[in-house]
Design a protein around this motif. Structure first.
Motif, mmCIF file in Angstrom:
data_model
loop_
_atom_site.group_PDB
_atom_site.id
_atom_site.type_symbol
_atom_site.label_atom_id
_atom_site.label_comp_id
_atom_site.label_asym_id
_atom_site.label_seq_id
_atom_site.Cartn_x
_atom_site.Cartn_y
_atom_site.Cartn_z
ATOM 1 N N LYS A 42 0.833 -1.205 0.000
ATOM 2 C CA LYS A 42 0.000 0.000 0.000
ATOM 3 C C LYS A 42 0.870 1.259 0.000
ATOM 4 O O LYS A 42 0.606 2.229 -0.719
ATOM 5 N N THR A 43 1.936 1.229 0.809
ATOM 6 C CA THR A 43 2.867 2.354 0.860
ATOM 7 C C THR A 43 3.543 2.556 -0.487
ATOM 8 O O THR A 43 3.691 3.691 -0.969
ATOM 9 N N LEU A 44 3.936 1.442 -1.122
ATOM 10 C CA LEU A 44 4.581 1.528 -2.434
ATOM 11 C C LEU A 44 3.626 2.108 -3.484
ATOM 12 O O LEU A 44 4.027 2.915 -4.324
ATOM 13 N N ARG A 45 2.336 1.682 -3.429
ATOM 14 C CA ARG A 45 1.353 2.213 -4.376
ATOM 15 C C ARG A 45 1.168 3.721 -4.189
ATOM 16 O O ARG A 45 0.967 4.460 -5.139
ATOM 17 N N THR A 46 1.256 4.170 -2.929
ATOM 18 C CA THR A 46 1.135 5.604 -2.647
ATOM 19 C C THR A 46 2.359 6.364 -3.136
ATOM 20 O O THR A 46 2.257 7.488 -3.634
ATOM 21 N N LEU A 47 3.528 5.738 -3.000
ATOM 22 C CA LEU A 47 4.778 6.403 -3.370
ATOM 23 C C LEU A 47 5.022 6.424 -4.875
ATOM 24 O O LEU A 47 5.724 7.302 -5.376
ATOM 25 N N ASN A 48 4.450 5.470 -5.612
ATOM 26 C CA ASN A 48 4.725 5.362 -7.051
ATOM 27 C C ASN A 48 4.450 6.654 -7.822
ATOM 28 O O ASN A 48 5.301 7.101 -8.596
ATOM 29 N N PRO A 49 3.274 7.298 -7.645
ATOM 30 C CA PRO A 49 3.053 8.560 -8.372
ATOM 31 C C PRO A 49 4.057 9.638 -7.977
ATOM 32 O O PRO A 49 4.511 10.415 -8.817
ATOM 33 N N LYS A 50 4.406 9.688 -6.678
ATOM 34 C CA LYS A 50 5.379 10.682 -6.211
ATOM 35 C C LYS A 50 6.746 10.421 -6.823
ATOM 36 O O LYS A 50 7.446 11.347 -7.239
ATOM 37 N N ILE A 51 7.112 9.136 -6.900
ATOM 38 C CA ILE A 51 8.405 8.765 -7.494
ATOM 39 C C ILE A 51 8.426 9.140 -8.976
ATOM 40 O O ILE A 51 9.415 9.675 -9.491
ATOM 41 N N SER A 52 7.306 8.866 -9.659
ATOM 42 C CA SER A 52 7.205 9.195 -11.093
ATOM 43 C C SER A 52 7.313 10.708 -11.302
ATOM 44 O O SER A 52 8.024 11.171 -12.201
ATOM 45 N N SER A 53 6.610 11.473 -10.448
ATOM 46 C CA SER A 53 6.657 12.933 -10.555
ATOM 47 C C SER A 53 8.059 13.451 -10.275
ATOM 48 O O SER A 53 8.559 14.352 -10.964
ATOM 49 N N LEU A 54 8.698 12.888 -9.257
ATOM 50 C CA LEU A 54 10.062 13.288 -8.910
ATOM 51 C C LEU A 54 11.029 12.966 -10.043
ATOM 52 O O LEU A 54 11.913 13.767 -10.364
ATOM 53 N N ALA A 55 10.849 11.809 -10.671
ATOM 54 C CA ALA A 55 11.716 11.419 -11.793
ATOM 55 C C ALA A 55 11.556 12.411 -12.958
ATOM 56 O O ALA A 55 12.538 12.805 -13.590
#
Length: 201
Positions: A42-55
């Motif tokens: 669940k934490t990873l699913r939440t972080l994925n959009p943030k990681i994509s935006s950061l990338a």
């Protein structure tokens, strides 16, 4: 509890023992999934959009860093253009100097000026900011000259040190002198008037 289960294992036959061990493993897997892995997923699913935006931001930043020299050159060019433009804008105190400059250029090109004067009261405000205001000042010129002389004069005015645009223009034959015609022109100069700072009493 686990010790009790293990102590009972020898009493259970081989087939049932396998089922029992399988069931225990399934229970352990389910407990591990729901108690440990599920929150992490669940934490990873939440972080994925943030990681994509950061990338994406990092990629954009890298591209901007590569272009920083280009941006610096563009800024330097714009600053240079602004300085040139500012040098061609006059102040209230320089209006008489502009009139003299127009007269001198006219004289150089054999254009005889009969009358030259700024049309005070006909100014148009172009821009106002915290430093002051820029306005357009009409300058009327009545002169006598030939076609070619007038052309050279206007070309010289256009390339001069001050912003002077032709706002109104008429050219008519003179009855007295066929080689010289009557020219009536209205130039517009850009004038800067500094804001007067009111001293607090």
């Amino acid at each position: 509890m686990l010790d009790n289960i293990l102590s009972q294992l020898p009493k259970v036959d081989e087939k049932n023992r396998n089922f029992l061990l399988g069931g225990v493993l399934i229970v352990i897997f389910l407990l591990d999934y729901f108690l440990v892995m599920s929150p992490q997923l669940k934490t990873l699913r939440t972080l994925n959009p943030k990681i994509s935006s950061l990338a994406t931001d990092i990629k954009t930043a890298k591209e901007d860093i590569k272009k920083i020299n280009q941006y610096r050159q563009e800024i330097a060019k714009l600053n240079e253009q602004q300085e040139k433009a500012n040098r061609r804008v006059i102040t209230n105190e320089e209006v008489n100097w502009v009139l003299e400059s127009i007269s001198r250029m006219a004289n150089d090109e054999h254009v005889k000026i009969d009358q030259i004067m700024p049309l005070k009261g006909s100014e148009t405000v172009l821009l106002t900011n915290k430093d002051g205001k820029y306005y357009s000042l009409p300058i009327m010129v009545n002169a006598r000259c030939g076609y070619h002389d007038l052309g050279r004069f206007l070309n010289k005015v256009e390339r001069g040190d001050v912003f002077l645009s032709i706002n109104d223009f008429s050219f008519a034959a003179s009855g007295d002198d066929t080689s010289r015609h009557v020219a009536k022109l209205t130039f517009k100069a850009v004038v800067f008037e500094k804001t007067e700072i009111q001293e607090s009493k």
